[in-house]
Scaffold this motif. Structure first.
Motif, short mmCIF file in Angstrom:
data_model
loop_
_atom_site.label_atom_id
_atom_site.label_comp_id
_atom_site.label_asym_id
_atom_site.label_seq_id
_atom_site.Cartn_x
_atom_site.Cartn_y
_atom_site.Cartn_z
N ASN A 109 0.77 -1.32 -0.21
CA ASN A 109 0.03 -0.12 -0.10
C ASN A 109 0.60 1.64 -0.17
O ASN A 109 1.93 1.16 0.67
N GLY A 110 0.20 2.95 -0.01
CA GLY A 110 1.18 3.58 -0.53
C GLY A 110 1.51 4.37 -2.13
O GLY A 110 0.51 3.50 -3.05
N THR A 111 1.07 5.43 -1.63
CA THR A 111 1.70 6.45 -3.12
C THR A 111 2.21 5.90 -3.55
O THR A 111 3.19 5.26 -3.94
N ILE A 139 -6.80 0.22 -5.59
CA ILE A 139 -7.00 -0.68 -4.26
C ILE A 139 -6.08 -0.88 -3.02
O ILE A 139 -5.06 -1.18 -4.12
N ARG A 140 -6.25 -1.45 -1.99
CA ARG A 140 -5.37 -1.01 -0.95
C ARG A 140 -5.84 -2.49 -0.48
O ARG A 140 -7.04 -3.04 -0.09
N LYS A 141 -4.01 -3.04 0.26
CA LYS A 141 -4.73 -4.55 1.00
C LYS A 141 -5.51 -4.13 2.13
O LYS A 141 -5.79 -2.80 2.88
N PRO A 142 -6.40 -4.89 2.42
CA PRO A 142 -6.23 -6.30 2.84
C PRO A 142 -7.18 -6.85 1.01
O PRO A 142 -7.58 -7.50 1.13
N ASP A 143 -7.74 -5.82 0.63
CA ASP A 143 -7.99 -6.55 -0.05
C ASP A 143 -8.23 -7.55 -1.49
O ASP A 143 -6.80 -7.60 -2.06
N THR A 144 -8.77 -8.41 -1.58
CA THR A 144 -8.10 -9.44 -2.41
C THR A 144 -7.68 -9.20 -3.78
O THR A 144 -6.88 -9.62 -4.52
N GLY A 145 -8.74 -8.47 -3.69
CA GLY A 145 -7.58 -7.89 -5.66
C GLY A 145 -7.00 -7.48 -5.86
O GLY A 145 -6.43 -8.20 -6.76
N LEU A 146 -6.14 -6.41 -5.05
CA LEU A 146 -4.70 -6.86 -5.29
C LEU A 146 -4.03 -7.44 -4.77
O LEU A 146 -2.88 -7.21 -5.98
N GLU A 160 -4.24 -21.11 -6.90
CA GLU A 160 -3.25 -21.94 -6.74
C GLU A 160 -2.63 -21.90 -5.13
O GLU A 160 -1.79 -22.76 -5.13
N GLY A 161 -3.25 -21.59 -4.21
CA GLY A 161 -2.17 -20.75 -2.96
C GLY A 161 -0.69 -19.99 -3.01
O GLY A 161 -0.35 -19.96 -4.14
N GLY A 162 -0.50 -20.01 -2.01
CA GLY A 162 1.13 -19.51 -2.32
C GLY A 162 0.55 -18.33 -0.78
O GLY A 162 0.39 -19.49 0.21
N TRP A 163 1.33 -17.92 -0.41
CA TRP A 163 2.17 -17.49 0.79
C TRP A 163 2.28 -16.14 0.83
O TRP A 163 2.75 -15.09 0.10
N MET A 164 1.76 -15.31 1.71
CA MET A 164 2.14 -13.80 2.63
C MET A 164 2.89 -13.34 3.37
O MET A 164 2.22 -13.97 4.71
N VAL A 165 4.28 -12.99 3.61
CA VAL A 165 4.94 -12.43 3.96
C VAL A 165 4.56 -10.90 4.13
O VAL A 165 4.90 -9.89 3.55
N GLY A 166 4.73 -10.01 5.80
CA GLY A 166 4.60 -8.94 5.42
C GLY A 166 4.32 -9.03 7.20
O GLY A 166 4.35 -9.78 8.16
N ASP A 167 4.61 -7.34 7.97
CA ASP A 167 4.12 -7.24 8.91
C ASP A 167 3.11 -6.32 9.55
O ASP A 167 2.65 -6.46 11.02
N HIS A 168 1.77 -6.20 9.06
CA HIS A 168 1.23 -5.78 9.30
C HIS A 168 -0.39 -6.82 9.37
O HIS A 168 -0.46 -7.76 8.33
N PRO A 169 -0.50 -6.97 10.79
CA PRO A 169 -1.83 -7.49 11.43
C PRO A 169 -3.34 -8.00 10.30
O PRO A 169 -3.62 -9.40 9.83
N VAL A 170 -3.71 -6.70 9.88
CA VAL A 170 -4.56 -6.60 9.02
C VAL A 170 -4.44 -6.81 7.46
O VAL A 170 -4.49 -7.84 6.60
N ALA A 171 -3.48 -6.00 7.31
CA ALA A 171 -3.36 -5.67 5.42
C ALA A 171 -2.70 -6.58 5.13
O ALA A 171 -3.01 -7.20 3.93
N ASP A 172 -1.40 -7.45 6.12
CA ASP A 172 -0.26 -8.35 5.18
C ASP A 172 -1.58 -10.31 5.57
O ASP A 172 -1.90 -10.70 4.87
N GLY A 174 -4.69 -10.93 7.30
CA GLY A 174 -5.62 -10.77 7.39
C GLY A 174 -6.17 -10.80 5.94
O GLY A 174 -6.78 -11.37 5.08
N GLY A 175 -5.64 -9.56 5.54
CA GLY A 175 -5.34 -10.10 3.50
C GLY A 175 -5.20 -11.76 2.98
O GLY A 175 -5.30 -12.10 2.06
N GLY A 176 -3.80 -11.62 3.69
CA GLY A 176 -3.05 -12.64 2.85
C GLY A 176 -4.39 -13.93 3.24
O GLY A 176 -4.66 -15.08 2.41
#
Length: 217
Positions: A109-111, A139-146, A160-172, A174-176
């Motif tokens: 997320n960000g400009t 569109i921004r995380k946690p929106d699945t579209g991004l 087909e699945g995969g992994w999400m790595v991040g520091d934000h509980p909701v955006a990363d 929750g979104g993942g």
């Protein structure tokens, strides 16, 4: 599960907190504000304001600056890409994952100018298969579209699945999870009881790389 790994950018692949402190010290010197101003801005940043426009409005008011909040924010966006770094070992780990058959992407997320500048200046643009920026896609995380856009840019299908790595509980995290991905949370404190905990908790992105290498074997 396919070998797809999506990474957050700020305070995941790059240490934004360290770069922010350098920026705050430069800003304070430029405007002759004193060390207390550095402490004030770092505390304000850590409080997690929803948008930099609000941050700079508060800074402008606190220090009675004549420059508009919009211009202060624009100057910040121009400067920050030159202050962030991606550690060599992180770049090497990304290359190793790709050599092992992983498709690797950045989702942030960000400009557009700020985030794209960071990706380009650090060399991360060439170190991954694709990226999706909220400031470009609208569109921004946690929106699945991004997440779908990021997976597609990596030549994969989110289904087909995969992994999400991040520091934000909701955006990363929750979104993942909403996107059907396993998650690794780069936590610097206790999990605060959000809806679903991450699959793994680490304190550094290098530990997340170790997990991915293990599950990919």
């Amino acid at each position: 599960m396919q070998r797809l790994a999506l990474f957050d950018l700020d305070n995941t692949l790059i240490d934004l907190d360290a770069a922010f402190q350098v920026w705050a010290e430069e800003f304070t010197e430029e405007h002759r504000l004193g060390q207390q101003a550095v402490d004030y801005m770092i505390k304000l940043d850590r409080n997690g304001l929803p948008h930099r426009e609000l941050f700079f409005a508060k800074v402008r008011e606190q220090f009675k600056l004549s420059t508009s909040a919009a211009n202060l924010w624009a100057a910040y966006r121009r400067r920050m890409p030159h202050l962030v770094e991606c550690r060599p070992e992180v770049m090497a780990a990304l290359a190793e994952l790709r050599a092992l058959g992983w498709r690797v992407g950045i989702i942030t997320n960000g400009t557009a100018d700020n985030q794209l500048g960071k990706i380009q200046q650090t060399g991360l643009g060439d170190a991954v298969d694709g990226y999706a920026l909220s400031g470009i896609e609208g569109i921004r995380k946690p929106d699945t579209g991004l997440f779908e856009i990021a997976a597609k840019r990596c030549g994969t299908d989110l289904a087909e699945g995969g992994w999400m790595v991040g520091d934000h509980p909701v955006a990363d995290v929750g979104g993942g999870h909403s996107a059907g991905l396993c998650t690794v949370w780069i936590g610097r404190g206790a999990w605060t009881g959000h809806e679903r905990p991450p699959d793994h908790v680490v304190t550094d992105v290098m530990h997340a790389m170790d997990i991915l290498r293990t599950v990919g074997e």
